[in-house]
Scaffold this motif. Sequence first.
Motif, PDB file in Angstrom:
ATOM      1  N   GLY A 112       1.722  -4.405  -2.134  1.00 35.35           N
ATOM      2  CA  GLY A 112       2.411  -4.163  -0.965  1.00 35.35           C
ATOM      3  C   GLY A 112       3.208  -2.806  -0.773  1.00 35.35           C
ATOM      4  O   GLY A 112       3.063  -1.997   0.135  1.00 35.35           O
ATOM      5  N   VAL A 113       3.562  -2.143  -2.142  1.00 32.95           N
ATOM      6  CA  VAL A 113       4.244  -0.915  -2.170  1.00 32.95           C
ATOM      7  C   VAL A 113       3.092   0.228  -1.653  1.00 32.95           C
ATOM      8  O   VAL A 113       3.337   1.142  -0.925  1.00 32.95           O
ATOM      9  CB  VAL A 113       5.057  -0.612  -3.302  1.00 32.95           C
ATOM     10  CG1 VAL A 113       5.279   0.928  -3.513  1.00 32.95           C
ATOM     11  CG2 VAL A 113       6.205  -1.585  -3.336  1.00 32.95           C
ATOM     12  N   ARG A 114       2.037   0.007  -2.494  1.00 36.44           N
ATOM     13  CA  ARG A 114       0.954   0.993  -2.033  1.00 36.44           C
ATOM     14  C   ARG A 114       0.491   1.019  -0.625  1.00 36.44           C
ATOM     15  O   ARG A 114       0.345   2.150  -0.064  1.00 36.44           O
ATOM     16  CB  ARG A 114      -0.400   0.640  -3.081  1.00 36.44           C
ATOM     17  CG  ARG A 114      -1.254   1.845  -3.065  1.00 36.44           C
ATOM     18  CD  ARG A 114      -2.466   1.442  -3.873  1.00 36.44           C
ATOM     19  NE  ARG A 114      -3.082   0.235  -3.154  1.00 36.44           N
ATOM     20  CZ  ARG A 114      -3.829   0.463  -1.838  1.00 36.44           C
ATOM     21  NH1 ARG A 114      -4.002   1.654  -1.599  1.00 36.44           N
ATOM     22  NH2 ARG A 114      -4.351  -0.626  -1.300  1.00 36.44           N
ATOM     23  N   LYS A 115       0.250  -0.172  -0.265  1.00 35.52           N
ATOM     24  CA  LYS A 115      -0.074  -0.209   1.309  1.00 35.52           C
ATOM     25  C   LYS A 115       0.986   0.267   2.492  1.00 35.52           C
ATOM     26  O   LYS A 115       0.743   1.098   3.420  1.00 35.52           O
ATOM     27  CB  LYS A 115      -0.437  -1.558   1.792  1.00 35.52           C
ATOM     28  CG  LYS A 115      -1.781  -2.116   1.248  1.00 35.52           C
ATOM     29  CD  LYS A 115      -2.326  -3.494   2.049  1.00 35.52           C
ATOM     30  CE  LYS A 115      -3.646  -3.766   1.537  1.00 35.52           C
ATOM     31  NZ  LYS A 115      -3.651  -5.077   1.032  1.00 35.52           N
ATOM     32  N   GLU A 116       2.195  -0.038   1.915  1.00 36.26           N
ATOM     33  CA  GLU A 116       3.365   0.299   2.724  1.00 36.26           C
ATOM     34  C   GLU A 116       3.658   1.854   2.806  1.00 36.26           C
ATOM     35  O   GLU A 116       4.032   2.479   3.920  1.00 36.26           O
ATOM     36  CB  GLU A 116       4.748  -0.564   2.320  1.00 36.26           C
ATOM     37  CG  GLU A 116       5.808  -0.184   3.199  1.00 36.26           C
ATOM     38  CD  GLU A 116       5.661  -1.215   4.538  1.00 36.26           C
ATOM     39  OE1 GLU A 116       5.551  -2.616   4.075  1.00 36.26           O
ATOM     40  OE2 GLU A 116       6.020  -1.054   5.501  1.00 36.26           O
ATOM     41  N   PHE A 117       3.838   2.361   1.638  1.00 28.17           N
ATOM     42  CA  PHE A 117       4.187   3.944   1.461  1.00 28.17           C
ATOM     43  C   PHE A 117       3.054   4.942   1.103  1.00 28.17           C
ATOM     44  O   PHE A 117       3.178   6.053   1.096  1.00 28.17           O
ATOM     45  CB  PHE A 117       5.472   3.918   0.544  1.00 28.17           C
ATOM     46  CG  PHE A 117       6.485   3.108   0.952  1.00 28.17           C
ATOM     47  CD1 PHE A 117       7.527   3.721   1.809  1.00 28.17           C
ATOM     48  CD2 PHE A 117       6.697   1.843   0.437  1.00 28.17           C
ATOM     49  CE1 PHE A 117       8.504   3.071   2.365  1.00 28.17           C
ATOM     50  CE2 PHE A 117       7.972   1.083   0.930  1.00 28.17           C
ATOM     51  CZ  PHE A 117       8.661   1.830   1.908  1.00 28.17           C
ATOM     52  N   LEU A 118       2.070   4.541   0.473  1.00 28.28           N
ATOM     53  CA  LEU A 118       1.109   5.195  -0.363  1.00 28.28           C
ATOM     54  C   LEU A 118      -0.243   5.105   0.378  1.00 28.28           C
ATOM     55  O   LEU A 118      -0.357   4.737   1.477  1.00 28.28           O
ATOM     56  CB  LEU A 118       0.929   4.867  -1.821  1.00 28.28           C
ATOM     57  CG  LEU A 118       2.264   5.078  -2.334  1.00 28.28           C
ATOM     58  CD1 LEU A 118       2.293   4.616  -3.876  1.00 28.28           C
ATOM     59  CD2 LEU A 118       2.867   6.683  -2.561  1.00 28.28           C
ATOM     60  N   ASP A 119      -1.474   5.525  -0.193  1.00 24.52           N
ATOM     61  CA  ASP A 119      -2.810   5.267   0.203  1.00 24.52           C
ATOM     62  C   ASP A 119      -3.530   4.811  -1.140  1.00 24.52           C
ATOM     63  O   ASP A 119      -2.969   4.829  -2.059  1.00 24.52           O
ATOM     64  CB  ASP A 119      -2.994   6.658   0.806  1.00 24.52           C
ATOM     65  CG  ASP A 119      -3.389   8.065  -0.209  1.00 24.52           C
ATOM     66  OD1 ASP A 119      -3.401   7.707  -1.280  1.00 24.52           O
ATOM     67  OD2 ASP A 119      -2.920   8.695   0.396  1.00 24.52           O
ATOM     68  N   ASP A 120      -4.977   4.835  -0.906  1.00 27.38           N
ATOM     69  CA  ASP A 120      -5.779   4.404  -1.801  1.00 27.38           C
ATOM     70  C   ASP A 120      -5.819   5.475  -2.902  1.00 27.38           C
ATOM     71  O   ASP A 120      -6.330   4.805  -4.163  1.00 27.38           O
ATOM     72  CB  ASP A 120      -7.150   4.128  -1.183  1.00 27.38           C
ATOM     73  CG  ASP A 120      -7.468   3.005  -0.474  1.00 27.38           C
ATOM     74  OD1 ASP A 120      -6.705   2.149  -0.437  1.00 27.38           O
ATOM     75  OD2 ASP A 120      -8.425   2.921   0.405  1.00 27.38           O
ATOM     76  N   ASP A 121      -5.476   6.434  -2.717  1.00 32.60           N
ATOM     77  CA  ASP A 121      -5.464   7.488  -3.944  1.00 32.60           C
ATOM     78  C   ASP A 121      -4.517   7.693  -4.795  1.00 32.60           C
ATOM     79  O   ASP A 121      -4.568   8.160  -5.812  1.00 32.60           O
ATOM     80  CB  ASP A 121      -5.894   8.974  -3.459  1.00 32.60           C
ATOM     81  CG  ASP A 121      -7.230   9.054  -2.742  1.00 32.60           C
ATOM     82  OD1 ASP A 121      -8.243   8.340  -3.031  1.00 32.60           O
ATOM     83  OD2 ASP A 121      -7.330   9.929  -1.696  1.00 32.60           O
TER      84      ASP A 121
END
Length: 196
Positions: A154-163
């Motif tokens: 959830g945090v990755r999708k909300e604030f970051l990206d696949d990398d």
Amino acid sequence: MSLVLDPAAQDLLFREARTANSFTDEPVGDEQLQAIYDLVKYGPTAFNQCPLRVTLVRSPEARERLVGHLAEGNRAKTAAAPLVAILSADNEFHEELPQLMPHAPQLKDAFFSERPVREGTAALNAALQAAYFIIGVRAAGLAAGPMTGLDFEGVRKEFLDDDHTPLMVVNIGRPGPDAAFPRSPRLAYEQVVTTV
Ligand SMILES: Cc1cc2nc3c(=O)[nH]c(=O)nc-3n(C[C@H](O)[C@H](O)[C@H](O)COP(=O)(O)O)c2cc1C
């Protein structure tokens, strides 16, 4: 005579330092974060790959979005912390290797052309840098509250990206009056260290 860290400084970094669960209202400015980064960036990583990335969550709107991805017990203290940082590993860190290893730019392709290899080494080395970061926060006279009780995807999708792979969220500020509970014991030297 070689220089040894003063015992009072050792206390600040380790013996007296506690993980903070509450903070005073004193803000933590970007210049304080910059000073912390400019210290901890010298902590060593393999191939000097420096894969840690830091996302400062400053706006109330972003803070609310982050809190929604945290475990229940981490929500209130994160909503109230003066500053919150998401620490992540950059799985594409190799793009910066020619800058970071100017004497050996060929290492980028020789060692890190495959993504699974990069993910493994980035996870380890960004975690090392996260530890340097926590100690750097303490060195600045502040306290850190690192947390892994969260929905990482959830945090990755909300604030970051696949990398980018999130590692932890860290609350930062001047520690509040409470220590929720006494310092927990640590393992004794004999339990941890073997000599062969
Ligand atoms: C990587 C990491 C993840 C942690 N995750 C949480 C967490 O999700 N919630 C929480 O309340 N404390 C969390 N903690 C805090 C630890 O429980 C705390 O640092 C440890 O018990 C030592 O406490 P002390 O520094 O006060 O001695 C985490 C600490 C670390 C380093």
